[in-house]
Design a protein around this motif. Sequence first.
Motif, PDB file in Angstrom:
ATOM      1  N   GLN A  33      45.874  42.860  28.384  1.00 53.22           N
ATOM      2  CA  GLN A  33      45.423  44.256  28.479  1.00 53.22           C
ATOM      3  C   GLN A  33      44.223  44.460  29.397  1.00 53.22           C
ATOM      4  N   PHE A  34      43.382  43.439  29.538  1.00 53.91           N
ATOM      5  CA  PHE A  34      42.146  43.602  30.294  1.00 53.91           C
ATOM      6  C   PHE A  34      42.380  43.384  31.786  1.00 53.91           C
ATOM      7  N   THR A  35      41.902  44.317  32.582  1.00 55.29           N
ATOM      8  CA  THR A  35      41.923  44.157  34.038  1.00 55.29           C
ATOM      9  C   THR A  35      40.533  44.459  34.584  1.00 55.29           C
ATOM     10  N   LEU A  36      40.192  43.789  35.652  1.00 55.68           N
ATOM     11  CA  LEU A  36      38.898  44.015  36.289  1.00 55.68           C
ATOM     12  C   LEU A  36      38.892  45.362  36.991  1.00 55.68           C
ATOM     13  N   LYS A  37      37.758  46.038  36.932  1.00 56.93           N
ATOM     14  CA  LYS A  37      37.581  47.279  37.691  1.00 56.93           C
ATOM     15  C   LYS A  37      37.482  46.931  39.179  1.00 56.93           C
ATOM     16  N   ASP A  38      37.826  47.890  40.012  1.00 58.49           N
ATOM     17  CA  ASP A  38      37.763  47.664  41.459  1.00 58.49           C
ATOM     18  C   ASP A  38      36.379  47.206  41.895  1.00 58.49           C
ATOM     19  N   GLU A  45      34.622  39.131  45.028  1.00 57.07           N
ATOM     20  CA  GLU A  45      35.176  38.733  46.326  1.00 57.07           C
ATOM     21  C   GLU A  45      34.191  37.826  47.074  1.00 57.07           C
ATOM     22  N   ALA A  46      32.902  38.102  46.918  1.00 55.47           N
ATOM     23  CA  ALA A  46      31.861  37.315  47.602  1.00 55.47           C
ATOM     24  C   ALA A  46      31.823  35.865  47.126  1.00 55.47           C
ATOM     25  N   LEU A  47      32.386  35.585  45.974  1.00 54.33           N
ATOM     26  CA  LEU A  47      32.357  34.222  45.427  1.00 54.33           C
ATOM     27  C   LEU A  47      33.574  33.396  45.831  1.00 54.33           C
ATOM     28  N   VAL A  75      37.883  37.195  35.077  1.00 58.59           N
ATOM     29  CA  VAL A  75      36.783  37.079  36.035  1.00 58.59           C
ATOM     30  C   VAL A  75      37.040  35.885  36.961  1.00 58.59           C
ATOM     31  N   ALA A  76      37.469  34.765  36.381  1.00 63.88           N
ATOM     32  CA  ALA A  76      37.736  33.563  37.180  1.00 63.88           C
ATOM     33  C   ALA A  76      38.834  33.820  38.203  1.00 63.88           C
ATOM     34  N   GLU A  77      39.868  34.553  37.804  1.00 64.48           N
ATOM     35  CA  GLU A  77      40.927  34.898  38.756  1.00 64.48           C
ATOM     36  C   GLU A  77      40.369  35.724  39.904  1.00 64.48           C
ATOM     37  N   GLY A  78      39.476  36.649  39.582  1.00 63.00           N
ATOM     38  CA  GLY A  78      38.904  37.529  40.600  1.00 63.00           C
ATOM     39  C   GLY A  78      37.995  36.813  41.584  1.00 63.00           C
ATOM     40  N   ALA A  79      37.454  35.651  41.173  1.00 59.03           N
ATOM     41  CA  ALA A  79      36.526  34.915  42.036  1.00 59.03           C
ATOM     42  C   ALA A  79      37.082  33.561  42.471  1.00 59.03           C
ATOM     43  N   ASP A  80      38.362  33.301  42.177  1.00 63.34           N
ATOM     44  CA  ASP A  80      38.979  32.004  42.487  1.00 63.34           C
ATOM     45  C   ASP A  80      38.177  30.834  41.903  1.00 63.34           C
ATOM     46  N   ILE A  81      37.817  30.953  40.635  1.00 68.91           N
ATOM     47  CA  ILE A  81      37.082  29.898  39.932  1.00 68.91           C
ATOM     48  C   ILE A  81      38.080  29.093  39.115  1.00 68.91           C
ATOM     49  N   ASP A  82      38.065  27.792  39.303  1.00 67.00           N
ATOM     50  CA  ASP A  82      38.937  26.893  38.554  1.00 67.00           C
ATOM     51  C   ASP A  82      38.333  26.686  37.163  1.00 67.00           C
ATOM     52  N   VAL A  83      39.162  26.772  36.130  1.00 61.82           N
ATOM     53  CA  VAL A  83      38.700  26.738  34.736  1.00 61.82           C
ATOM     54  C   VAL A  83      39.239  25.496  34.035  1.00 61.82           C
ATOM     55  N   ARG A  84      38.360  24.821  33.282  1.00 66.16           N
ATOM     56  CA  ARG A  84      38.771  23.704  32.421  1.00 66.16           C
ATOM     57  C   ARG A  84      38.136  23.908  31.048  1.00 66.16           C
ATOM     58  N   VAL A 174      31.518  42.371  28.095  1.00 67.77           N
ATOM     59  CA  VAL A 174      31.559  40.922  28.287  1.00 67.77           C
ATOM     60  C   VAL A 174      31.726  40.603  29.778  1.00 67.77           C
ATOM     61  N   ALA A 175      32.641  41.281  30.438  1.00 73.60           N
ATOM     62  CA  ALA A 175      32.867  41.041  31.871  1.00 73.60           C
ATOM     63  C   ALA A 175      31.587  41.302  32.664  1.00 73.60           C
ATOM     64  N   ASP A 176      30.905  42.398  32.377  1.00 73.12           N
ATOM     65  CA  ASP A 176      29.657  42.726  33.081  1.00 73.12           C
ATOM     66  C   ASP A 176      28.636  41.602  32.935  1.00 73.12           C
ATOM     67  N   SER A 177      28.539  41.069  31.741  1.00 70.20           N
ATOM     68  CA  SER A 177      27.564  40.012  31.448  1.00 70.20           C
ATOM     69  C   SER A 177      27.917  38.713  32.184  1.00 70.20           C
ATOM     70  N   ILE A 178      29.198  38.340  32.159  1.00 65.53           N
ATOM     71  CA  ILE A 178      29.634  37.119  32.852  1.00 65.53           C
ATOM     72  C   ILE A 178      29.424  37.270  34.360  1.00 65.53           C
ATOM     73  N   ILE A 179      29.797  38.418  34.906  1.00 69.84           N
ATOM     74  CA  ILE A 179      29.657  38.666  36.350  1.00 69.84           C
ATOM     75  C   ILE A 179      28.187  38.631  36.744  1.00 69.84           C
ATOM     76  N   ALA A 180      27.309  39.200  35.913  1.00 67.91           N
ATOM     77  CA  ALA A 180      25.871  39.175  36.204  1.00 67.91           C
ATOM     78  C   ALA A 180      25.356  37.744  36.272  1.00 67.91           C
ATOM     79  N   THR A 181      25.842  36.876  35.391  1.00 67.35           N
ATOM     80  CA  THR A 181      25.452  35.459  35.410  1.00 67.35           C
ATOM     81  C   THR A 181      25.916  34.811  36.706  1.00 67.35           C
ATOM     82  N   LEU A 182      27.141  35.096  37.118  1.00 69.24           N
ATOM     83  CA  LEU A 182      27.689  34.495  38.339  1.00 69.24           C
ATOM     84  C   LEU A 182      26.961  34.949  39.601  1.00 69.24           C
ATOM     85  N   LEU A 183      26.483  36.171  39.604  1.00 64.72           N
ATOM     86  CA  LEU A 183      25.895  36.741  40.815  1.00 64.72           C
ATOM     87  C   LEU A 183      24.382  36.515  40.900  1.00 64.72           C
TER      88      LEU A 183
END
Length: 184
Positions: A33-38, A45-47, A75-84, A174-183
Amino acid sequence: MDLNSWFQNGMTVDEYINGMTRNKEEMLSIYEQFTLKDGDRSKLEALKGKGLRVIVLSEDWCGDSLLNNPVLLRVAEGADIDVRFLLRDQNLELMDQYLTNGTSRAIPIFVFIDQDGNEIGVWGPRAPEMQELVEKERATLPDKDASDFQEKQMALYKGLAKRYQTEPEIWQTVADSIIATLLK
Protein backbone atom coordinates in the motif's frame (compact mmCIF):
# COMPACT_ATOMS: atom_id res chain seq x y z
CA MET A 1 33.64 -8.60 12.25
CA ASP A 2 33.42 -5.47 10.10
CA LEU A 3 30.17 -4.08 8.71
CA ASN A 4 30.89 -5.41 5.21
CA SER A 5 31.11 -8.92 6.66
CA TRP A 6 27.87 -8.48 8.60
CA PHE A 7 26.20 -7.28 5.40
CA GLN A 8 27.51 -10.27 3.41
CA ASN A 9 26.18 -12.65 6.09
CA GLY A 10 22.72 -11.09 5.97
CA MET A 11 19.61 -12.49 4.36
CA THR A 12 18.22 -10.95 1.20
CA VAL A 13 14.78 -9.36 1.40
CA ASP A 14 13.20 -12.47 -0.15
CA GLU A 15 15.03 -14.79 2.24
CA TYR A 16 13.86 -12.75 5.23
CA ILE A 17 10.25 -12.56 4.05
CA ASN A 18 10.14 -16.25 3.10
CA GLY A 19 11.45 -17.14 6.56
CA MET A 20 8.86 -15.05 8.41
CA THR A 21 6.43 -16.98 10.59
CA ARG A 22 4.75 -13.95 12.21
CA ASN A 23 3.40 -10.63 10.87
CA LYS A 24 4.27 -11.55 7.28
CA GLU A 25 0.88 -10.65 5.75
CA GLU A 26 0.66 -7.47 7.83
CA MET A 27 4.13 -6.32 6.78
CA LEU A 28 3.48 -7.14 3.12
CA SER A 29 0.16 -5.28 3.29
CA ILE A 30 1.95 -2.08 4.33
CA TYR A 31 4.60 -2.66 1.66
CA GLU A 32 1.95 -3.10 -1.05
CA GLN A 33 0.00 0.00 0.00
CA PHE A 34 2.83 2.44 0.71
CA THR A 35 4.36 4.43 -2.13
CA LEU A 36 6.91 7.20 -1.99
CA LYS A 37 5.74 10.73 -2.74
CA ASP A 38 7.23 12.35 -5.82
CA GLY A 39 9.20 14.77 -3.63
CA ASP A 40 10.70 11.89 -1.69
CA ARG A 41 11.61 10.08 -4.90
CA SER A 42 13.37 13.23 -6.11
CA LYS A 43 15.36 13.52 -2.85
CA LEU A 44 16.40 9.87 -3.05
CA GLU A 45 17.47 10.21 -6.68
CA ALA A 46 20.62 11.96 -5.42
CA LEU A 47 21.65 8.78 -3.59
CA LYS A 48 21.42 6.49 -6.61
CA GLY A 49 24.75 5.28 -7.90
CA LYS A 50 26.47 5.76 -4.54
CA GLY A 51 26.36 2.04 -3.80
CA LEU A 52 24.75 2.47 -0.42
CA ARG A 53 23.67 -0.58 1.53
CA VAL A 54 21.74 -1.20 4.73
CA ILE A 55 21.95 -3.87 7.42
CA VAL A 56 18.55 -4.39 9.09
CA LEU A 57 18.54 -5.88 12.58
CA SER A 58 15.02 -7.25 12.98
CA GLU A 59 12.73 -10.05 14.14
CA ASP A 60 9.35 -10.97 12.62
CA TRP A 61 7.51 -10.83 15.97
CA CYS A 62 8.36 -7.15 16.48
CA GLY A 63 5.55 -4.62 15.96
CA ASP A 64 7.98 -1.82 15.14
CA SER A 65 9.62 -4.02 12.49
CA LEU A 66 6.18 -4.75 11.07
CA LEU A 67 5.78 -1.00 10.46
CA ASN A 68 9.30 0.19 9.68
CA ASN A 69 10.70 -2.59 7.48
CA PRO A 70 8.24 -2.23 4.59
CA VAL A 71 8.70 1.55 4.60
CA LEU A 72 12.48 1.08 4.54
CA LEU A 73 12.13 -1.29 1.60
CA ARG A 74 10.30 1.40 -0.41
CA VAL A 75 12.92 4.00 0.53
CA ALA A 76 15.70 1.57 -0.43
CA GLU A 77 14.07 0.97 -3.81
CA GLY A 78 13.90 4.73 -4.37
CA ALA A 79 17.62 5.16 -3.64
CA ASP A 80 18.94 1.86 -5.07
CA ILE A 81 20.09 0.72 -1.62
CA ASP A 82 20.85 -2.98 -1.26
CA VAL A 83 19.18 -4.44 1.87
CA ARG A 84 20.29 -7.36 4.06
CA PHE A 85 18.49 -8.63 7.16
CA LEU A 86 20.05 -10.08 10.30
CA LEU A 87 17.94 -11.57 13.06
CA ARG A 88 18.61 -9.67 16.26
CA ASP A 89 18.60 -12.70 18.56
CA GLN A 90 21.15 -14.56 16.42
CA ASN A 91 23.43 -11.53 16.02
CA LEU A 92 23.77 -10.03 19.50
CA GLU A 93 27.42 -9.13 18.91
CA LEU A 94 26.29 -6.61 16.29
CA MET A 95 23.04 -5.70 18.06
CA ASP A 96 24.92 -4.76 21.21
CA GLN A 97 26.82 -2.11 19.23
CA TYR A 98 23.50 -0.37 18.49
CA LEU A 99 21.64 -0.41 21.80
CA THR A 100 18.85 2.13 22.26
CA ASN A 101 19.66 4.44 25.17
CA GLY A 102 22.75 2.31 25.77
CA THR A 103 20.73 -0.51 27.31
CA SER A 104 17.90 -1.76 25.11
CA ARG A 105 18.07 -4.20 22.20
CA ALA A 106 15.12 -2.42 20.58
CA ILE A 107 14.53 -3.15 16.90
CA PRO A 108 14.52 -2.59 14.05
CA ILE A 109 17.88 -0.90 13.66
CA PHE A 110 18.96 0.18 10.18
CA VAL A 111 22.74 0.55 9.72
CA PHE A 112 23.48 2.36 6.47
CA ILE A 113 26.94 1.73 5.00
CA ASP A 114 28.92 2.73 1.95
CA GLN A 115 30.78 0.38 -0.42
CA ASP A 116 33.82 0.33 1.88
CA GLY A 117 31.70 -0.72 4.86
CA ASN A 118 31.83 2.66 6.57
CA GLU A 119 28.77 3.50 8.63
CA ILE A 120 27.07 6.55 7.15
CA GLY A 121 23.94 6.57 9.30
CA VAL A 122 21.91 4.61 11.83
CA TRP A 123 18.13 4.71 12.20
CA GLY A 124 15.76 3.07 14.64
CA PRO A 125 13.98 1.65 16.36
CA ARG A 126 11.32 4.34 15.80
CA ALA A 127 10.81 7.70 14.17
CA PRO A 128 10.84 10.38 16.91
CA GLU A 129 7.14 11.14 16.32
CA MET A 130 6.29 7.45 16.69
CA GLN A 131 8.31 7.28 19.91
CA GLU A 132 6.26 10.21 21.24
CA LEU A 133 3.03 8.44 20.27
CA VAL A 134 4.09 5.20 22.01
CA GLU A 135 5.18 7.08 25.15
CA LYS A 136 1.89 9.01 25.22
CA GLU A 137 -0.09 5.77 24.90
CA ARG A 138 2.02 4.02 27.56
CA ALA A 139 1.37 6.90 29.96
CA THR A 140 -2.31 5.88 30.00
CA LEU A 141 -1.51 2.43 31.38
CA PRO A 142 -2.17 1.60 35.02
CA ASP A 143 0.73 0.86 37.41
CA LYS A 144 2.69 -2.29 36.58
CA ASP A 145 1.45 -3.71 39.90
CA ALA A 146 -2.21 -3.26 38.89
CA SER A 147 -4.14 -6.47 38.27
CA ASP A 148 -5.23 -5.29 34.81
CA PHE A 149 -1.82 -3.96 33.70
CA GLN A 150 -0.94 -6.86 31.37
CA GLU A 151 -4.40 -6.91 29.83
CA LYS A 152 -4.35 -3.16 29.19
CA GLN A 153 -0.77 -3.29 27.88
CA MET A 154 -1.67 -6.03 25.40
CA ALA A 155 -4.70 -4.03 24.25
CA LEU A 156 -2.50 -0.95 23.79
CA TYR A 157 0.02 -2.85 21.66
CA LYS A 158 -2.75 -4.48 19.64
CA GLY A 159 -4.25 -1.03 18.99
CA LEU A 160 -0.89 0.39 17.94
CA ALA A 161 -0.31 -2.54 15.58
CA LYS A 162 -3.71 -1.88 13.98
CA ARG A 163 -2.85 1.80 13.51
CA TYR A 164 0.55 0.86 12.09
CA GLN A 165 -1.22 -1.22 9.44
CA THR A 166 -4.00 1.19 8.52
CA GLU A 167 -2.76 4.80 8.79
CA PRO A 168 -0.79 6.02 5.76
CA GLU A 169 0.21 9.16 7.71
CA ILE A 170 2.21 6.91 10.05
CA TRP A 171 3.98 5.29 7.09
CA GLN A 172 4.90 8.72 5.76
CA THR A 173 6.20 9.82 9.17
CA VAL A 174 8.52 6.81 9.18
CA ALA A 175 9.62 7.46 5.59
CA ASP A 176 10.38 11.12 6.38
CA SER A 177 12.53 10.09 9.33
CA ILE A 178 14.48 7.43 7.39
CA ILE A 179 15.03 9.80 4.45
CA ALA A 180 16.25 12.54 6.82
CA THR A 181 18.83 10.10 8.24
CA LEU A 182 20.01 9.18 4.73
CA LEU A 183 20.34 12.79 3.59
CA LYS A 184 22.34 14.00 6.62
